[in-house]
Design a protein around this motif. Structure first.
Motif, mmCIF file in Angstrom:
data_model
loop_
_atom_site.group_PDB
_atom_site.id
_atom_site.type_symbol
_atom_site.label_atom_id
_atom_site.label_comp_id
_atom_site.label_asym_id
_atom_site.label_seq_id
_atom_site.Cartn_x
_atom_site.Cartn_y
_atom_site.Cartn_z
ATOM 1 N N LEU A 1 -11.332 5.142 2.898
ATOM 2 C CA LEU A 1 -11.049 3.747 2.561
ATOM 3 C C LEU A 1 -10.423 3.626 1.182
ATOM 4 O O LEU A 1 -9.521 2.805 0.975
ATOM 5 C CB LEU A 1 -12.331 2.916 2.640
ATOM 6 N N GLU A 2 -10.859 4.434 0.244
ATOM 7 C CA GLU A 2 -10.269 4.430 -1.094
ATOM 8 C C GLU A 2 -8.790 4.808 -1.011
ATOM 9 O O GLU A 2 -7.933 4.178 -1.625
ATOM 10 C CB GLU A 2 -11.027 5.415 -1.984
ATOM 11 N N TRP A 3 -8.467 5.826 -0.237
ATOM 12 C CA TRP A 3 -7.080 6.267 -0.084
ATOM 13 C C TRP A 3 -6.240 5.180 0.581
ATOM 14 O O TRP A 3 -5.139 4.876 0.154
ATOM 15 C CB TRP A 3 -7.056 7.559 0.724
ATOM 16 N N VAL A 4 -6.802 4.569 1.657
ATOM 17 C CA VAL A 4 -6.049 3.538 2.384
ATOM 18 C C VAL A 4 -5.782 2.339 1.486
ATOM 19 O O VAL A 4 -4.644 1.859 1.400
ATOM 20 C CB VAL A 4 -6.804 3.114 3.662
ATOM 21 N N PHE A 5 -6.805 1.826 0.808
ATOM 22 C CA PHE A 5 -6.623 0.610 0.010
ATOM 23 C C PHE A 5 -5.822 0.849 -1.258
ATOM 24 O O PHE A 5 -4.905 0.101 -1.567
ATOM 25 C CB PHE A 5 -7.972 -0.016 -0.335
ATOM 26 N N TYR A 6 -6.204 1.885 -2.027
ATOM 27 C CA TYR A 6 -5.567 2.062 -3.329
ATOM 28 C C TYR A 6 -4.195 2.739 -3.245
ATOM 29 O O TYR A 6 -3.294 2.387 -3.987
ATOM 30 C CB TYR A 6 -6.480 2.853 -4.262
ATOM 31 N N LEU B 1 -2.200 3.497 -0.148
ATOM 32 C CA LEU B 1 -1.257 2.984 0.843
ATOM 33 C C LEU B 1 -0.967 1.498 0.684
ATOM 34 O O LEU B 1 0.193 1.087 0.660
ATOM 35 C CB LEU B 1 -1.773 3.263 2.240
ATOM 36 N N ILE B 2 -2.004 0.684 0.592
ATOM 37 C CA ILE B 2 -1.805 -0.771 0.580
ATOM 38 C C ILE B 2 -1.410 -1.275 -0.798
ATOM 39 O O ILE B 2 -0.406 -1.976 -0.952
ATOM 40 C CB ILE B 2 -3.061 -1.486 1.096
ATOM 41 N N LEU B 3 -2.190 -0.933 -1.817
ATOM 42 C CA LEU B 3 -1.940 -1.490 -3.141
ATOM 43 C C LEU B 3 -0.983 -0.648 -3.989
ATOM 44 O O LEU B 3 -0.341 -1.164 -4.885
ATOM 45 C CB LEU B 3 -3.271 -1.660 -3.885
ATOM 46 N N GLY B 4 -0.923 0.619 -3.713
ATOM 47 C CA GLY B 4 -0.056 1.514 -4.461
ATOM 48 C C GLY B 4 -0.427 1.659 -5.933
ATOM 49 O O GLY B 4 0.418 1.805 -6.801
ATOM 50 N N TRP B 5 -1.735 1.604 -6.251
ATOM 51 C CA TRP B 5 -2.177 1.679 -7.635
ATOM 52 C C TRP B 5 -2.147 3.080 -8.184
ATOM 53 O O TRP B 5 -2.032 3.289 -9.382
ATOM 54 C CB TRP B 5 -3.606 1.136 -7.759
ATOM 55 N N ARG B 6 -2.272 4.054 -7.343
ATOM 56 C CA ARG B 6 -2.275 5.441 -7.836
ATOM 57 C C ARG B 6 -0.901 6.043 -7.649
ATOM 58 O O ARG B 6 -0.202 5.787 -6.683
ATOM 59 C CB ARG B 6 -3.316 6.253 -7.095
ATOM 60 N N LYS B 7 -0.526 6.873 -8.570
ATOM 61 C CA LYS B 7 0.803 7.466 -8.508
ATOM 62 C C LYS B 7 0.739 8.930 -8.206
ATOM 63 O O LYS B 7 -0.157 9.619 -8.386
ATOM 64 C CB LYS B 7 1.524 7.261 -9.832
#
Length: 127
Positions: free
Chosen positions: A114-119, A121-127
């Motif tokens: 869920l962390e991977w999906v939200f941050y 894929l969806i939000l793109g907060w991690r680079k």
């Protein structure tokens, strides 16, 4: 509909005995702290005398007798329990530990997914 019989009525004498037991218990504690200038054994004797007197007075009251009867009935029921053998207890303990480990891994994996999906894929907060 099953009804349970609850007896809450106490006589005045029983209430007085319980009140006296509480007073004796408090007197033991007060005596312990008021005798701070005395030797330690004198303070402990005062405390123990108050506690023992309170237990005796409570024991002769109806609530005290009911408490003792409840304790006896409880001990009788504990003796009726069929305890598992050592091997069975060890197996059940191992099953519980295994289940806990599997659930911990499942929850960790779910959290990371869920962390991977939200941050990512969806939000793109991690680079």
């Amino acid at each position: 509909m099953a009804t349970s019989e609850v007896q809450t009525v106490q006589s005045g004498a029983d209430k007085a005995k319980v009140a006296a037991a509480v007073a004796l218990l408090l007197a033991g504690f007060v005596g312990f702290y008021l005798l701070t200038g005395q030797a330690a054994w004198v303070r402990w004797i005062a405390l123990l005398a108050g506690v023992v007197a309170a237990v005796v007075v409570f024991g002769v009251s109806e609530p005290g007798r009911q408490l003792v009867a409840f304790g006896r009935d409880s001990w009788r029921e504990v003796k009726k329990v069929v305890w598992p053998a050592r091997k069975e207890a060890m197996q059940m303990t191992a099953y519980v530990f295994a289940f806990v480990v599997v659930m911990a891994l499942f929850l960790w994996l779910t959290d990371k997914t869920l962390e991977w999906v939200f941050y990512d894929l969806i939000l793109g907060w991690r680079k």
